[in-house]
Write an enzyme that holds these catalytic residues in place. Structure first.
Site, PDB file in Angstrom:
ATOM      1  N   THR A   1     -14.409 -25.556   6.177  1.00  0.00           N
ATOM      2  CA  THR A   1     -15.421 -25.827   7.854  1.00  0.00           C
ATOM      3  C   THR A   1     -16.943 -25.290   7.428  1.00  0.00           C
ATOM      4  O   THR A   1     -17.268 -24.230   7.003  1.00  0.00           O
ATOM      5  CB  THR A   1     -14.846 -24.765   8.874  1.00  0.00           C
ATOM      6  OG1 THR A   1     -14.048 -25.068   8.544  1.00  0.00           O
ATOM      7  CG2 THR A   1     -15.631 -25.420   9.875  1.00  0.00           C
TER       8      THR A   1
ATOM      9  N   ASP B   1     -13.180  -3.797  -0.524  1.00  0.00           N
ATOM     10  CA  ASP B   1     -12.950  -4.700  -0.357  1.00  0.00           C
ATOM     11  C   ASP B   1     -13.943  -5.413  -1.746  1.00  0.00           C
ATOM     12  O   ASP B   1     -13.897  -6.049  -2.845  1.00  0.00           O
ATOM     13  CB  ASP B   1     -12.547  -6.414   0.146  1.00  0.00           C
ATOM     14  CG  ASP B   1     -11.604  -6.136   1.136  1.00  0.00           C
ATOM     15  OD1 ASP B   1     -10.389  -5.152   0.426  1.00  0.00           O
ATOM     16  OD2 ASP B   1     -11.001  -6.273   2.385  1.00  0.00           O
TER      17      ASP B   1
ATOM     18  N   THR C   1      -6.134  -3.312   7.930  1.00  0.00           N
ATOM     19  CA  THR C   1      -5.292  -4.580   7.552  1.00  0.00           C
ATOM     20  C   THR C   1      -5.832  -5.278   8.537  1.00  0.00           C
ATOM     21  O   THR C   1      -5.953  -4.669   9.466  1.00  0.00           O
ATOM     22  CB  THR C   1      -4.305  -4.401   6.644  1.00  0.00           C
ATOM     23  OG1 THR C   1      -4.000  -6.255   6.366  1.00  0.00           O
ATOM     24  CG2 THR C   1      -3.032  -3.736   7.566  1.00  0.00           C
TER      25      THR C   1
ATOM     26  N   ALA D   1     -14.908 -17.989   3.254  1.00  0.00           N
ATOM     27  CA  ALA D   1     -15.835 -17.699   3.983  1.00  0.00           C
ATOM     28  C   ALA D   1     -15.899 -16.560   5.149  1.00  0.00           C
ATOM     29  O   ALA D   1     -16.274 -16.297   6.400  1.00  0.00           O
ATOM     30  CB  ALA D   1     -16.814 -18.814   5.136  1.00  0.00           C
TER      31      ALA D   1
ATOM     32  N   LYS E   1      -9.798  -5.703  10.592  1.00  0.00           N
ATOM     33  CA  LYS E   1     -11.131  -5.273   9.756  1.00  0.00           C
ATOM     34  C   LYS E   1     -12.110  -5.265  11.162  1.00  0.00           C
ATOM     35  O   LYS E   1     -13.145  -4.644  11.094  1.00  0.00           O
ATOM     36  CB  LYS E   1     -10.978  -6.650   8.614  1.00  0.00           C
ATOM     37  CG  LYS E   1     -10.015  -5.570   7.983  1.00  0.00           C
ATOM     38  CD  LYS E   1      -9.912  -6.352   6.694  1.00  0.00           C
ATOM     39  CE  LYS E   1      -8.762  -5.927   5.598  1.00  0.00           C
ATOM     40  NZ  LYS E   1      -8.676  -6.989   4.233  1.00  0.00           N
TER      41      LYS E   1
ATOM     42  N   SER F   1       0.628  -0.841  -0.079  1.00  0.00           N
ATOM     43  CA  SER F   1      -0.186  -0.355  -0.470  1.00  0.00           C
ATOM     44  C   SER F   1       0.840   1.565  -0.183  1.00  0.00           C
ATOM     45  O   SER F   1       0.625   2.513  -0.674  1.00  0.00           O
ATOM     46  CB  SER F   1      -0.772   0.087   1.251  1.00  0.00           C
ATOM     47  OG  SER F   1      -1.553  -0.966   0.824  1.00  0.00           O
TER      48      SER F   1
END
Ligand code: NAP
Length: 523
Positions: free
Chosen positions: A394, A346, A305, A370, A309, A262
């Site tokens: 999972t 995002d 980050t 997920a 978050k 970044s």
């Protein structure tokens, strides 16, 4: 201040001390002077670290030639003793002798550690100041503390400049240093810097707080203090010569952040769009530390980050609907009134590259994973009318996400009978290596495979996807797009996408080359 030293300050004035001083080191006198010759065109302020030489006196005739040849270059001589954090093993008398001779060889400034100065006789210091401006310096290799007390001790020794170099163990240590400089710089000529990875704020913003100059390394391999950045980085990435009171501060905050692309791309974007802003890598060990800096520096925008978050959410005054749904924030804006607003870019990072390639309405899209990035993908794509499937190692989190986003969760065995328009990898499988892939080649039945990982630039999944006939979208595209959206939120200007993409690719390539060179050296 004596008449003699006034004379030296007067001699320095026409040199208009440049703002970045570059230490020059070498294993012998010839090496050190060769180095100085090589960098002098771009660096008009050099510090000869005589303590790095086994026989510093041998360098003096060469330094004399150098200062005669480059009279416009400001030169500091330093021969710091081991007790003061340097490499010189001689006595204080020997240190003073070398510095005196360096001054006679044309060094306009000499650097003496407080410890040495306190044990020297006042006449010895005065003699030194009769031939050069004195930088009295103090180093703390552990912490940033008692700055006022240190200064009080220092000013008992007359000097032209007082240099205080401490170690940042928190981001807020930089604020302490800068407030200290702001408070005292009208009474004394101060140089203040925090060492360590967390000291980057003081290295870039110290000048605007009133530090007379700062230090930067000639190259990556020639750093003389922890956390030092190169002169090239300070000038071209952080544009230190332009940082002023109006410069807005932005940064990427996480733990760790040293690997982040970044700073390279955001500073390039700010430069290209002539935004008076600078973007820093903020290694925050706690959110409390980070938020105190946001308040006091102040910091106008944050890229958030890992691992903050989600944790940052409860400190925000408001968030956009995506952030609330996704439960993660990667962008913070500090408004004029000090309130903090959270966004999640995002989702834009995933949706934008796909929209450029296909119609998302009714597109059949499989998201692997997920976690936070998968959630951004699922909600972003659902909003564009896509038919979204989720496959996670999972099953529980996949089922939960599917329920809240009205998507479907599937099992790995289902892949045999399903084909997709797009498969998105939102797991870290394949990161940092070229061996692992979340899917086998015969499981990839899709027109496009979107890899979120960008290091390495080509993952195993991307190779398998190409072999399976899919078009590949690289993780760097998402990275650049989510950063572009952040830039737009902070500045209100369109982001220079091409420039950001170019700098991102270049930085990744440079890293690959450096990594390969390191491995070769190990062999
Ligand atoms: P996260 O919240 O930790 O989620 C990780 C997900 O990956 C979880 O669903 C986890 O499944 C799954 N996973 C982890 N290890 C696995 C393994 N060995 N095998 C199979 N599944 C595994 O992480 P995130 O923030 O979503 O990030 C995911 C990836 O996206 C990372 O590689 C990150 O670098 C990348 N990313 C890229 C960008 C970009 O701009 N290009 C932006 C954000 C994220 P379980 O539930 O079973 O643990």
């Amino acid at each position: 201040m004596s008449a003699a030293s006034n004379n030296f300050v007067a001699r320095l004035r026409p040199l208009r001390l440049p703002r970045v001083c570059v230490p020059v080191i070498g294993s012998d006198a010839t090496g050190m002077l060769d180095k100085a010759e090589a960098i002098v065109r771009d660096n008009q302020f050099l510090e000869f670290r005589l303590d790095y030489l086994s026989r510093p006196a041998l360098a003096l005739p060469k330094i004399k030639q150098f200062t005669e040849y480059y009279p416009h270059v400001a030169v500091v001589a330093t021969c710091r003793r081991v007790a003061g954090g340097g490499k010189f093993k001689g006595t204080i008398a020997a240190e003073l002798d070398i510095l005196g001779k360096a001054a006679a060889a044309g060094c306009q400034l000499v650097d003496l550690e407080l410890q040495s100065a306190m044990r020297a006789k006042p006449q010895q210091i005065e003699r030194l100041r009769n031939s050069a401006a004195l930088i009295l310096s103090f180093h703390d290799f552990r912490a940033t503390k008692n700055l006022e007390k240190v200064l009080e001790k220092m000013v008992a020794v007359p000097a032209e400049f007082y240099k205080i170099v401490t170690t940042a163990t928190t981001l807020y240590d930089n604020v302490l240093m800068m407030k200290f400089i702001e408070k005292n710089s009208d009474r004394h000529s101060l140089i203040g810097v925090c060492m360590g990875e967390q000291g980057i704020i003081s290295r870039v913003l110290g000048l605007r707080a009133g530090s007379i100059f700062t230090f930067a390394a000639a190259s990556e391999d020639e750093k003389t203090a922890p956390g030092q950045v190169t002169a090239q980085e300070l000038r071209s990435t952080y544009r230190i010569e332009q940082v002023d009171a109006a410069t807005r501060v932005y940064g990427v905050a996480g733990d760790p952040v040293s690997h982040s692309l970044s700073p390279a791309i955001m500073n390039a974007a700010l430069r290209r769009e002539t935004v008076n802003g600078v973007y820093l890598a903020l290694h925050a060990k706690t959110l409390k530390d980070l938020l105190a800096c946001v308040r006091d520096i102040p910091i106008h925008g944050l890229s958030v980050t890992m691992p903050y978050k989600t944790a940052v959410l409860r400190f925000l005054d408001n968030t956009d609907p995506y952030t609330t749904k996704i439960g993660a924030c990667n962008t913070v804006v500090r408004a004029q009134d000090g309130k903090l607003y959270g966004f999640n870019t995002d989702a834009a990072g995933i949706v934008r590259p796909l929209q450029q390639r296909l119609e998302l309405e009714n597109a059949k899209i499989l998201v692997l994973g997920a976690g936070g990035a998968a959630r951004a993908a699922v909600f972003g794509l659902k909003e564009r009318g896509a038919e979204v499937y989720i496959l996670n190692r999972t099953p529980g989190p996949a089922q939960k996400l599917a329920r809240s986003a009205r998507a479907r969760s599937i099992k790995r065995a289902d892949l045999k009978k399903l084909a997709f328009d797009v498969i998105i990898n939102a797991t870290p499988v394949g990161m940092g290596n070229t061996r692992e892939s979340p899917l086998k080649e015969d499981e990839i039945k899709a027109r496009y495979v979107f890899e979120m990982i960008y290091d390495p630039p080509e993952t195993r999944l991307m190779k398998l996807a190409k072999a399976a006939g899919a078009e590949v979208i690289a993780g760097i595209e998402m990275f650049v797009q989510q950063a572009a959206r952040q830039f737009e939120i902070w500045t209100g200007k369109p982001a220079p996408l091409d420039e950001m993409q170019k700098v991102a690719m270049l930085t990744l390539q440079e890293r690959e080359v450096a990594r390969a060179a390191k491995q070769n050296n190990k062999r």
